[in-house]
Structure formats: C-alpha cells, structure tokens
Design a protein around this motif. Structure first.
Motif, PDB file in Angstrom:
ATOM      1  N   GLU A 154       0.828  -1.214   0.000  1.00 32.77           N
ATOM      2  CA  GLU A 154       0.000   0.000   0.000  1.00 32.77           C
ATOM      3  C   GLU A 154       0.863   1.264   0.000  1.00 32.77           C
ATOM      4  O   GLU A 154       0.527   2.249  -0.656  1.00 32.77           O
ATOM      5  N   LEU A 155       1.965   1.232   0.717  1.00 32.14           N
ATOM      6  CA  LEU A 155       2.857   2.384   0.753  1.00 32.14           C
ATOM      7  C   LEU A 155       3.497   2.619  -0.614  1.00 32.14           C
ATOM      8  O   LEU A 155       3.586   3.761  -1.066  1.00 32.14           O
ATOM      9  N   TYR A 156       3.892   1.549  -1.284  1.00 30.01           N
ATOM     10  CA  TYR A 156       4.426   1.695  -2.646  1.00 30.01           C
ATOM     11  C   TYR A 156       3.371   2.354  -3.543  1.00 30.01           C
ATOM     12  O   TYR A 156       3.669   3.294  -4.275  1.00 30.01           O
ATOM     13  N   ARG A 157       2.159   1.860  -3.489  1.00 27.41           N
ATOM     14  CA  ARG A 157       1.091   2.405  -4.334  1.00 27.41           C
ATOM     15  C   ARG A 157       0.775   3.855  -3.995  1.00 27.41           C
ATOM     16  O   ARG A 157       0.497   4.652  -4.883  1.00 27.41           O
ATOM     17  N   ALA A 158       0.798   4.189  -2.710  1.00 23.74           N
ATOM     18  CA  ALA A 158       0.516   5.571  -2.299  1.00 23.74           C
ATOM     19  C   ALA A 158       1.521   6.550  -2.901  1.00 23.74           C
ATOM     20  O   ALA A 158       1.224   7.727  -3.061  1.00 23.74           O
ATOM     21  N   HIS A 159       2.676   6.060  -3.244  1.00 23.47           N
ATOM     22  CA  HIS A 159       3.703   6.898  -3.870  1.00 23.47           C
ATOM     23  C   HIS A 159       3.797   6.624  -5.370  1.00 23.47           C
ATOM     24  O   HIS A 159       4.816   6.915  -6.001  1.00 23.47           O
ATOM     25  N   GLU A 160       2.717   6.072  -5.886  1.00 22.81           N
ATOM     26  CA  GLU A 160       2.586   5.794  -7.323  1.00 22.81           C
ATOM     27  C   GLU A 160       3.709   4.914  -7.861  1.00 22.81           C
ATOM     28  O   GLU A 160       4.168   5.075  -8.982  1.00 22.81           O
ATOM     29  N   LEU A 161       4.126   3.958  -7.029  1.00 20.55           N
ATOM     30  CA  LEU A 161       5.108   2.960  -7.437  1.00 20.55           C
ATOM     31  C   LEU A 161       4.431   1.599  -7.348  1.00 20.55           C
ATOM     32  O   LEU A 161       3.840   1.270  -6.322  1.00 20.55           O
ATOM     33  N   GLU A 162       4.515   0.857  -8.380  1.00 18.97           N
ATOM     34  CA  GLU A 162       3.919  -0.475  -8.386  1.00 18.97           C
ATOM     35  C   GLU A 162       5.030  -1.480  -8.193  1.00 18.97           C
ATOM     36  O   GLU A 162       6.033  -1.471  -8.909  1.00 18.97           O
ATOM     37  N   PHE A 163       4.897  -2.317  -7.207  1.00 20.09           N
ATOM     38  CA  PHE A 163       5.910  -3.324  -6.947  1.00 20.09           C
ATOM     39  C   PHE A 163       5.626  -4.517  -7.839  1.00 20.09           C
ATOM     40  O   PHE A 163       4.658  -5.230  -7.648  1.00 20.09           O
ATOM     41  N   THR A 164       6.456  -4.704  -8.841  1.00 16.52           N
ATOM     42  CA  THR A 164       6.218  -5.778  -9.811  1.00 16.52           C
ATOM     43  C   THR A 164       7.361  -6.775  -9.851  1.00 16.52           C
ATOM     44  O   THR A 164       7.371  -7.652 -10.693  1.00 16.52           O
ATOM     45  N   GLY A 165       8.329  -6.637  -8.971  1.00 22.63           N
ATOM     46  CA  GLY A 165       9.486  -7.523  -8.985  1.00 22.63           C
ATOM     47  C   GLY A 165       9.126  -8.945  -8.609  1.00 22.63           C
ATOM     48  O   GLY A 165       8.035  -9.240  -8.111  1.00 22.63           O
ATOM     49  N   ALA A 166      10.054  -9.822  -8.865  1.00 21.01           N
ATOM     50  CA  ALA A 166       9.876 -11.229  -8.511  1.00 21.01           C
ATOM     51  C   ALA A 166       9.958 -11.416  -6.999  1.00 21.01           C
ATOM     52  O   ALA A 166       9.471 -12.402  -6.465  1.00 21.01           O
ATOM     53  N   GLN A 167      10.559 -10.445  -6.300  1.00 16.06           N
ATOM     54  CA  GLN A 167      10.694 -10.511  -4.854  1.00 16.06           C
ATOM     55  C   GLN A 167       9.443  -9.930  -4.192  1.00 16.06           C
ATOM     56  O   GLN A 167       8.634  -9.277  -4.835  1.00 16.06           O
ATOM     57  N   LEU A 168       9.332 -10.144  -2.896  1.00 11.99           N
ATOM     58  CA  LEU A 168       8.232  -9.573  -2.121  1.00 11.99           C
ATOM     59  C   LEU A 168       8.560  -8.121  -1.763  1.00 11.99           C
ATOM     60  O   LEU A 168       9.725  -7.723  -1.763  1.00 11.99           O
ATOM     61  N   PRO A 169       7.545  -7.322  -1.418  1.00 14.55           N
ATOM     62  CA  PRO A 169       7.782  -5.892  -1.156  1.00 14.55           C
ATOM     63  C   PRO A 169       8.614  -5.598   0.089  1.00 14.55           C
ATOM     64  O   PRO A 169       9.047  -4.468   0.273  1.00 14.55           O
ATOM     65  N   ASP A 170       8.852  -6.593   0.936  1.00  9.87           N
ATOM     66  CA  ASP A 170       9.695  -6.367   2.109  1.00  9.87           C
ATOM     67  C   ASP A 170      11.146  -6.768   1.860  1.00  9.87           C
ATOM     68  O   ASP A 170      11.964  -6.750   2.776  1.00  9.87           O
ATOM     69  N   PHE A 171      11.490  -7.099   0.617  1.00 10.53           N
ATOM     70  CA  PHE A 171      12.861  -7.456   0.240  1.00 10.53           C
ATOM     71  C   PHE A 171      13.730  -6.218   0.437  1.00 10.53           C
ATOM     72  O   PHE A 171      13.452  -5.155  -0.132  1.00 10.53           O
TER      73      PHE A 171
END
Length: 171
Positions: free
Chosen positions: A89-106
């Motif tokens: 949600e924090l990534y999205r709030a800053h208009e960044l989409e987490f699309t990597g193969a890793q998880l967002p806490d990497f």
C-alpha cells in the motif's frame, strides 16, 4: 530526494546478486557512495564466482540472514502478511507499483523505494529487523555487514522519529 538517496540506492545494489551488471557498477558505486567503499572494494577484489558463491552462502541457504524484513520484524507468525500488505500500500501511495519477482519487504526493494521517495517509513518500521540482520551478518563475518552498518547509521533514533511524527500530525 533525501541526502542519503545515493547511499540507499547503492546499498540496494550491493545487496542484490552480484552478476555482471553489478560488477560493472562497482567503480561508480565506489565514488558515489563512500560509506559503501569497504564492501565495494571487497567486491571488486573478489573473483566473480567466489563473490557469487559467498552471496548464495550468506543469503540463499537459510533464513538466518534473510533479506525479507518481515521475517525479522514479525517472526514466523501469520502477521508478515499484514506487513507485506502495508508495504504494498505504501508503494502504491507513492505511485510505485511493486512488480518484482521478490516480495515488497525485500531489503533491496525497500532501499530503492526509500531512495526514490525520500520516505523513511519502511526503513523506520523495520529498524529493529535491520539491526538484528546487521548483527547476524557481523557475527557471520561477512563484508555485507558493512552495507547494513552504513544504512543503519542513517536512520533517525526512535525517540526523534516519534517526535517528528507527532509534530507532523500536529501541523
């Protein structure tokens, strides 16, 4: 962008698998982020196969040195799912989409997010995890500990961070 943005971006690169692209960036990294020189110099002097094998030994064999911060932050409970959702949600709030193969806490992804946005939210949330990971890496005797040393040195003390949040809420 925070004054430590180059450090965070550089640390993100240092904590990814040391492929040919990583090796090509070492001279630039050495000059741009002097706080990372200890690790960068080690990486530059270590033969590529040896460095790659060390990375795998340190980060891929087990969870003792996991780069997934929710594992350090919340342990093996079901709560890491909530932490991952908050991160997403924090990534999205800053208009960044987490699309990597890793998880967002990497950790490299969190460092890159911080470098791009200037927001210390995720690093602050995972402060304890970062310190525990740093201690484990130091105990293991790996040069990767110096990367975490540099990152942890930039984080505001928890008391100061709490006061800053209160002041922002009052504004």
């Amino acid at each position: 962008m925070p004054s430590d943005a180059v450090l965070y971006q550089g640390a993100a690169l240092c904590l990814t698998y040391p492929d040919d692209a990583f090796r090509a960036r070492l001279p630039l990294l050495r000059e741009a982020a002097p706080q990372l020189r200890e690790f960068v110099d080690h990486a530059a002097l270590t033969p590529p196969r040896e460095l790659a094998a060390h990375y795998v030994r340190v980060f891929d064999r087990d969870n003792r040195h996991s780069l997934y911060l929710s594992r350090w932050h919340e342990g093996d409970t079901r709560r890491p799912g909530m932490s991952l959702v908050r991160s997403q949600e924090l990534y999205r709030a800053h208009e960044l989409e987490f699309t990597g193969a890793q998880l967002p806490d990497f950790l490299p992804a969190v460092l890159e997010f911080t470098a791009r946005t200037g927001k210390l939210d995720l690093l602050g949330e995972y402060r304890g995890a970062l310190h525990r990971l740093r201690a484990r890496l130091a105990d293991f005797g790996t040069p990767y500990a110096s990367v975490l040393d540099a990152v942890c040195a930039t984080l505001p003390h928890p008391e100061r961070q709490g006061r800053e949040r209160q002041e922002q809420a009052g504004s």
